[in-house]
Design an enzyme around this catalytic site. Sequence first.
Site, PDB file in Angstrom:
ATOM      1  N   LYS A  92       0.829  -1.200   0.000  1.00  0.00           N
ATOM      2  CA  LYS A  92       0.000   0.000   0.000  1.00  0.00           C
ATOM      3  C   LYS A  92       0.872   1.263   0.000  1.00  0.00           C
ATOM      4  O   LYS A  92       0.569   2.248  -0.694  1.00  0.00           O
ATOM      5  CB  LYS A  92      -0.942  -0.007   1.208  1.00  0.00           C
TER       6      LYS A  92
ATOM      7  N   SER B 231      -9.511  -2.181   5.175  1.00  0.00           N
ATOM      8  CA  SER B 231     -10.580  -2.517   6.115  1.00  0.00           C
ATOM      9  C   SER B 231     -10.048  -2.732   7.525  1.00  0.00           C
ATOM     10  O   SER B 231     -10.831  -2.859   8.466  1.00  0.00           O
ATOM     11  CB  SER B 231     -11.309  -3.788   5.649  1.00  0.00           C
TER      12      SER B 231
ATOM     13  N   HIS C 247     -13.519   3.201   3.209  1.00  0.00           N
ATOM     14  CA  HIS C 247     -13.667   1.747   3.276  1.00  0.00           C
ATOM     15  C   HIS C 247     -14.993   1.313   2.664  1.00  0.00           C
ATOM     16  O   HIS C 247     -16.060   1.517   3.239  1.00  0.00           O
ATOM     17  CB  HIS C 247     -13.570   1.298   4.742  1.00  0.00           C
TER      18      HIS C 247
END
Length: 704
Positions: free
Chosen positions: A405, A427, A448
């Site tokens: 990420k 999440s 999310h």
Amino acid sequence: MINYSKDEQQIVTLSIDMPGMSVNTMNAAFRDALASAVARLEEEKEQLSGIILTSGKESFFAGGDLRELISIQDAKACLEMVEKNKAVLRRLEKLGKPVVAAINGSTLGGGLELALACHYRVALENPKAKIGFPEVTLGLLPGAGGVVRTVRMLGLQEAMPYLLEGKQISPTAAVKAGLVHALASSHEDMLQQARAWILANPQAQQPWDDAAYKLPGGAANSAKLLPMIMVAPAMLREKTRGNYPAPEAILAAMVEGAQVDFDNALKIEGRYFTHLATGQVAKNMIGTLFFQMQEISSGKSRPRDIAKSKVSKLGVIGAGMMGAGIAAVSAARGIATILKEQTLEKAEQGKTNIANGLHKKVGQGRLSAEKAATQLELIQPTASASDFSGCDLIIEAVFENRELKATVTSEAESMLAVDGIMASNTSTLPISGLAKAVSNAERFIGIHFFSPVEKMQLVEIIKGKQTSEATLARAYDYVLQIGKTPIVVNDSRGFFTSRVFASFVNEGLSMLAEGLPAALIENAALSVGMPVGPLAVQDEVSLSLSRQVAAQTRADLEAEGKSWQAPASAAIINVMLDQHQRAGKAAGAGFYEYPTGGGKKYLWPELSALFGKAGYSLPYADLQDRFLYMQAIETLRCLDEGVLESTRDANIGSIFGIGFPAWTGGAVQFVHYVGSQAFARRAAELRTLYGERFALPENYLKLI
């Protein structure tokens, strides 16, 4: 309120226009105004040709006044109000003069009941207008004759989708269904058709007031319908699990009312309505699903004094199921979307998957081919971050790995527009930690989505420690722009929804570890209204992913110098993965067996031998309460720790994010439903019996 005018043909037009309101609603003031108007019509009827009922608003009528309904306590007063209102509508339809409803826009609930009390209905052709009865979705039934008239107009079987499911349709579909008689191309055409029908039908009456009337589709005890009527209650109970009284009351009112005369059918309907309106389930559902949902849509959780914004160009990193879903819902709202993957081939495959979904909708008649093509053209697959240049928002939706990420986020950030923001679809991973990969943490936020993105209404917006108010406002606006429901939470491990959802799954796995039968665990969860059992959910999530998340959590906490205690579920997952290679649905084997060829899944028979204890049992009520109380208590902890800032976001998030039963009104409203003292006593019992995880926060009463 109701403007009364009469033309040279002696046709009266009653135009409903409630002052100070954007829509017409069936409140006390309207009921009084309608009663006065009907009384005047009765006095003047010998000089009248007919009546047109229409609206001075953009919509025809929005239904009952829910503020009034949610405050109803006294059953006697409620029944008197309902009966009085129905008597006025009955006088209107038995006036002896033709009455036409000129429906100029959406007509819902009480508005449709008003229209059905007219002899003829002509609607303005408008694909965006909705006609139907949403009452069942709020724990109510149509209480102004809607059940009785719909059944007598369509028949028992044909009326079911509109009354039992709250189905809403366009004016065009309403004509095909038989709820509306004709369509009009303009407002003038609508009124002209209404006048023409009145003059052509001076002796109009309702079909059910004709001595030769017979119920369409057959009587309830007919050979055709009796088998369906006999099994319908069982089928309904399978869906509601007995938690939702409204569908069962509606079915009873339909069938019982169909076997008596019209006026007695109205009395039956009124009593069922009163039972529901004075009950707590309807109040739970109205309070959360209408009022708290309205607060979110109006921006209650959004920072004030910041100008509203729109995303014109969106970047999505990752073309897997989540990334492609985000791209699809954004393009559906007219947003140009760049869909990036490691290779162009993977990105194009993501777009192909979106195209397949759109083509399926076209085939089902849910979307035109032209709109599908337009949406698809808005999505540009790429393998180059430079194509993100000028994006107002870039959302990272790659695998739950911090290093990955960080890499893709850092690469994309420099391509943002001057006031653009960067977001992660994570999440579980804390946003403040992920923000370390960007140069401007103030413009980084969590957005999310839930899977599948197109179907799931909720989006959880997560503020990092440095996220600015302007960034939050832009994220909030984007979620509303794509037609989703945003809740706002503060940064923490698992945030709100994932954290509470994990408590539900872990409770189910804990029960399995205790030795309870798997089927009993699954059914206990379903019986309280959870949409899926915890073992089935764990299979969907994948056992291997849960173990990876747990390992990441442990590593993070140890790096922070904190201890981590593995839940009972960890041992279960280790056994399933290491000893039996059962990783979940995607792997074809988990707690359930997944037969090839599309057969129905079933619990793995070996679970009993692996984890079961012969003769071990617990009170069924304990299992049910453990599922509900565990999630409610974890939600209270989120409020206590500041992860959640409002009970509004807690209730909406729990229902739409994790499937907490809607009949409760949400995880916090469930506490009010039980009663604060009773909830505390039961939580203490569960804590004594099953562990410290059922302990309430010290300032519990202040949180609710």
